[in-house]
Design an enzyme around this catalytic site. Structure first.
Site, mmCIF file in Angstrom:
data_model
loop_
_atom_site.group_PDB
_atom_site.id
_atom_site.type_symbol
_atom_site.label_atom_id
_atom_site.label_comp_id
_atom_site.label_asym_id
_atom_site.label_seq_id
_atom_site.Cartn_x
_atom_site.Cartn_y
_atom_site.Cartn_z
ATOM 1 C CD GLN A 172 -7.969 52.457 -33.204
ATOM 2 O OE1 GLN A 172 -7.165 52.012 -33.978
ATOM 3 N NE2 GLN A 172 -9.357 52.549 -33.804
ATOM 4 C CE1 TYR A 301 -6.474 49.929 -40.529
ATOM 5 C CE2 TYR A 301 -5.089 48.728 -38.917
ATOM 6 C CZ TYR A 301 -5.642 49.326 -38.945
ATOM 7 O OH TYR A 301 -7.232 48.222 -38.859
ATOM 8 C CD GLU A 330 -1.690 58.195 -36.669
ATOM 9 O OE1 GLU A 330 -2.623 57.816 -36.038
ATOM 10 O OE2 GLU A 330 -2.648 58.001 -38.209
ATOM 11 C CE1 TYR A 417 -11.242 56.741 -39.812
ATOM 12 C CE2 TYR A 417 -9.345 58.499 -39.555
ATOM 13 C CZ TYR A 417 -9.968 56.939 -39.067
ATOM 14 O OH TYR A 417 -8.988 56.079 -38.828
HETATM 15 N N1 BES Z 1 -6.161 55.005 -35.190
HETATM 16 C C1 BES Z 1 -6.546 54.670 -36.331
HETATM 17 C C2 BES Z 1 -6.068 53.709 -37.188
HETATM 18 C C3 BES Z 1 -7.469 52.307 -37.059
HETATM 19 C C4 BES Z 1 -8.391 53.292 -37.060
HETATM 20 C C5 BES Z 1 -6.802 51.073 -36.892
HETATM 21 C C6 BES Z 1 -9.185 51.858 -36.382
HETATM 22 C C7 BES Z 1 -7.825 50.382 -36.391
HETATM 23 C C8 BES Z 1 -9.002 50.240 -36.541
HETATM 24 C C9 BES Z 1 -5.575 56.327 -36.705
HETATM 25 O O1 BES Z 1 -5.116 57.091 -36.221
HETATM 26 C C10 BES Z 1 -5.604 56.477 -38.796
HETATM 27 O O2 BES Z 1 -7.084 57.153 -38.750
HETATM 28 N N2 BES Z 1 -4.937 56.106 -39.673
HETATM 29 C C11 BES Z 1 -5.270 57.020 -40.735
HETATM 30 C C12 BES Z 1 -4.175 57.927 -41.493
HETATM 31 C C13 BES Z 1 -5.224 58.967 -41.182
HETATM 32 C C14 BES Z 1 -4.537 60.242 -41.799
HETATM 33 C C15 BES Z 1 -6.595 59.034 -42.057
HETATM 34 C C16 BES Z 1 -4.897 55.826 -41.835
HETATM 35 O O3 BES Z 1 -4.418 54.261 -41.485
HETATM 36 O O4 BES Z 1 -5.147 55.455 -42.585
HETATM 37 ZN ZN ZN Z 2 -6.762 58.415 -36.333
#
Ligand code: BES
Ligand code: ZN
Length: 639
Positions: A172, A301, A330, A417
């Site tokens: 992603q 990430y 997740e 978010y």
């Molecule tokens: N899907 C995302 C990671 C992502 C978003 C990768 C956009 C590439 C592009 C993942 O689910 C995510 O949001 N991870 C967060 C953690 C979450 C608890 C907010 C992170 O990596 O910090």
């Molecule tokens: Zn996410």
């Protein structure tokens, strides 16, 4: 800002759900409408799925740790509209040796035009197969060369075990085109299978279920995986290393390096309960198993929702499960993201915002309203800060990102978010929880295995929740939330009690340096983070030393708290924190921590700039491309 939906007039067989295997899901094949709106088109892909779309990917690949390359073949099933002569794939740097048409019994070499257009998107690979049947099969022999941005090849020193190398991928948003030749757009859905060989004793895992026995090939082994549900291409993921597995429950478990496995299993121990809670909220978990892998700290990430196998940073391990909201997050993507997927990165709030809300509901159900409200209040404050910094009229603060303002990564500005979660909570509080939950559950059910857009969720909310009640429509302000910047007036407010005690302690500290060491011990992680956010940003070395002594900040095992401490210390040119900051930046590759720490240093005149350059010269090669490209910009003075 909104664009009018224009029907693409797809033949039924080419519709977004053409590849859904209804038999596996006990649903009729076509429950949701074909994706017809113009806002479903993806400017970050060269694919033209209206003409020919990849429906299945079959990989046969060898991992070469010496050359840091992946080579083999990708066999693609393609559904072509009658009269279409070619399929357009995405590639970024792939070395394609040959393409063969396998549609009929006699294989036939095909001509490929790979326009060299080395922008962020990579280049289109046009496979001309000429006239023929609707269903085609082509085989591509290729190599993903060293430097493929999705892949990070770790040296043994970057692992916990220090003996074997490690590989992981991050797809992603648009990185999978650096190692898989397919149509790399989130509005597309493909089933896939992969046979991967790796040198002994490494174990390979992927975001699909393992099939058959591991093959012994002498000094190598072959592992086969299959994903029978149609998924967006960014969700194909791989990891390989010296890893071991521990079951957590009947359908949950965790992979990690042997040295990390015990701590990883402790931290993720509630996962089976989380799956049960999530199903109770919003319907069946449709992916079979929910396993996780805790990767080495270079993972860029916090987590990545790869289906059946979430990828996690080890930095969420705090020893007390207080950062396991990451797992809830997740896991929630198994509905919002993997089941119902943003058709386009401009709508990634549909993935991340809905998931952040869902995460909080899992946390509430499992750990109670106190923790949930604190985490929601932290997120609300983040939203306010982010939107204030960007400017409340900045179009990037809308949930649906208008074309031209943002790249595919814009989704990571926290706004989608936090504002997305507040949007969901606002609807919940306006119509009541039962009614809201019923609506969200049917949204997932009726769009399962389908791409979705802002226009679609708005239409669904109007049809299934508002139902012509204009007074309710006025109270909800749905269009303002989705399409307008800033924070709408009806935003559900955070619980004022959530941080009452911490905020009072922070005020006392700000007024006279009274450190809250007694209270701190009993505080939750969210409360500690809130306190750190409220510490006046301008501190003398003496004040920092006594704060550190009182709260044990530089000794904390909680990386979220440690990060806030390091940022505060560096922002005040506090020399005693430098060795710890350097150690942290030399092991942790998580962009969310690394980029802001370098940014802080770069903001501190010659003192900080010299440190930033010195440290980065040593650490850059240990970061994933996601992190190094962000830090490159920071050091170039871009931010
Ligand atoms: N899907 C995302 C990671 C992502 C978003 C990768 C956009 C590439 C592009 C993942 O689910 C995510 O949001 N991870 C967060 C953690 C979450 C608890 C907010 C992170 O990596 O910090
Ligand atoms: Zn996410």
């Amino acid at each position: 800002m909104r664009r009018i939906a224009a029907a693409l007039m797809l033949p039924a067989s080419l519709s977004a759900c053409a590849s859904v295997d209804a038999t596996q899901d006990n649903r009729p094949a076509m429950v949701a409408p074909v994706l017809t709106s113009a806002d479903a088109s993806d400017p970050f892909s060269y694919a033209r799925p209206q003409e020919a779309r990849v429906t299945r990917v079959d990989l046969d690949l060898a991992l070469d740790f010496a050359t840091k390359t992946v080579s083999g073949t990708a066999t693609l099933d393609v559904l072509a509209k009658p009269g279409t002569n070619a399929v357009v794939l995405d590639s970024k740097g792939l070395e394609i040796r040959s393409v063969t048409d396998l549609t009929t019994g006699t294989p036939r070499p095909l001509v490929v035009t790979a326009a060299r257009r080395d922008d962020d998107k990579g280049s289109p690979v046009v496979v001309g197969f000429g006239p023929g049947p609707e269903k085609r099969r082509i085989a591509i022999a290729y190599t993903a060369p060293a430097g493929a941005e999705a892949l990070q090849w770790l040296a043994p020193e970057q692992t916990a075990g220090k003996v074997h190398p490690f590989l992981f991928s991050q797809g992603q948003p648009t990185l999978n085109r650096t190692w898989i030749p397919t149509q790399d757009s989130p509005g597309i859905r493909q089933t896939w299978r992969a046979r991967i060989t790796a040198p002994k004793p490494l174990t390979v895992v992927m975001s699909g279920l393992k099939v058959g026995e591991t093959e012994d090939l002498g000094d190598r082994r072959a592992f086969t995986f299959e994903m029978t549900k149609p998924v967006a291409p960014y969700l194909i993921a791989i990891a390989a290393g010296d890893i071991a597995f521990q079951a957590l429950g009947p359908r949950t478990g965790v992979w990690a390096e042997p040295a990390t496995l015990k701590a990883a299993a402790y931290e993720t121990a509630d996962t089976e309960k989380m799956v049960a809670v999530a199903e109770k909220l919003y319907g069946p978990y449709r992916w079979g198993r929910y396993d996780m892998i805790v990767l080495p700290p270079a993972f860029p990430y916090g987590g990545m929702e790869n289906p059946t196998l979430t990828f996690l940073t080890p930095t969420f391990i705090a020893g007390d499960r207080s950062l396991n909201g990451l797992v809830a997050h997740e896991l929630a993507h198994s509905w919002s993201g993997n089941l119902v997927t943003n058709a386009n990165w401009a709508d990634s709030w549909l993935n991340e915002g809905v998931t952040s809300y869902f995460e909080n509901r899992i946390v509430e159900a499992l750990y109670g309203p106190r923790r949930a409200r604190q985490e929601a209040a932290l997120s609300f404050a983040d939203m306010e800060t982010d939107i204030a910094e960007a400017g409340a009229t900045n179009p990037e603060t809308a949930l649906h990102l208008p074309e031209g303002v943002a790249g595919p990564e814009a989704g990571l500005t926290g706004v989608i978010y936090d504002k997305g979660a507040v949007f969901m909570r606002t609807i919940e509080q306006t119509v009541g929880r039962t009614r809201f939950d019923d609506w969200l559950r049917q949204w997932f059910d009726n769009h399962a295995f389908q791409p979705a857009t802002s226009a679609m969720i708005l239409e669904d909310l109007n049809r299934n929740l508002v139902r012509g009640d204009t007074a309710l429509a006025n109270r909800l302000m749905l269009e303002d939330w989705i399409y307008k910047p800033g924070i709408p007036a009806n935003a559900a407010q955070p619980d004022p009690a959530a941080f009452a005690e911490v905020d009072a302690a922070a005020a006392r500290y700000a007024a006279g340096d009274a450190t809250p060491e007694a209270a701190w011990v009993g505080w939750t992680t969210a409360e500690r983070m809130r306190f750190m956010a409220k510490v006046p940003q301008d501190r003398s070395a003496t004040q920092l030393a006594s704060l550190d002594r009182a709260l044990g900040l530089s000794r904390t095992g909680n990386n979220e708290v440690l990060f806030l401490w390091l940022k505060l210390a560096l922002a005040n040119r506090y020399d005693p924190a430098l060795p710890l900051a350097e150690r942290f930046l030399s092991t942790v590759g998580r962009r969310k921590f690394v980029a802001p720490l370098f940014e802080t240093l770069m903001g501190e005149g010659e003192w900080g700039r010299a440190q930033a350059k010195r440290i980065y010269a040593k650490t850059r090669s240990s970061y994933h491309a996601v992190t190094s490209s962000a830090v490159d910009k920071v050091l170039a003075g871009g931010k």
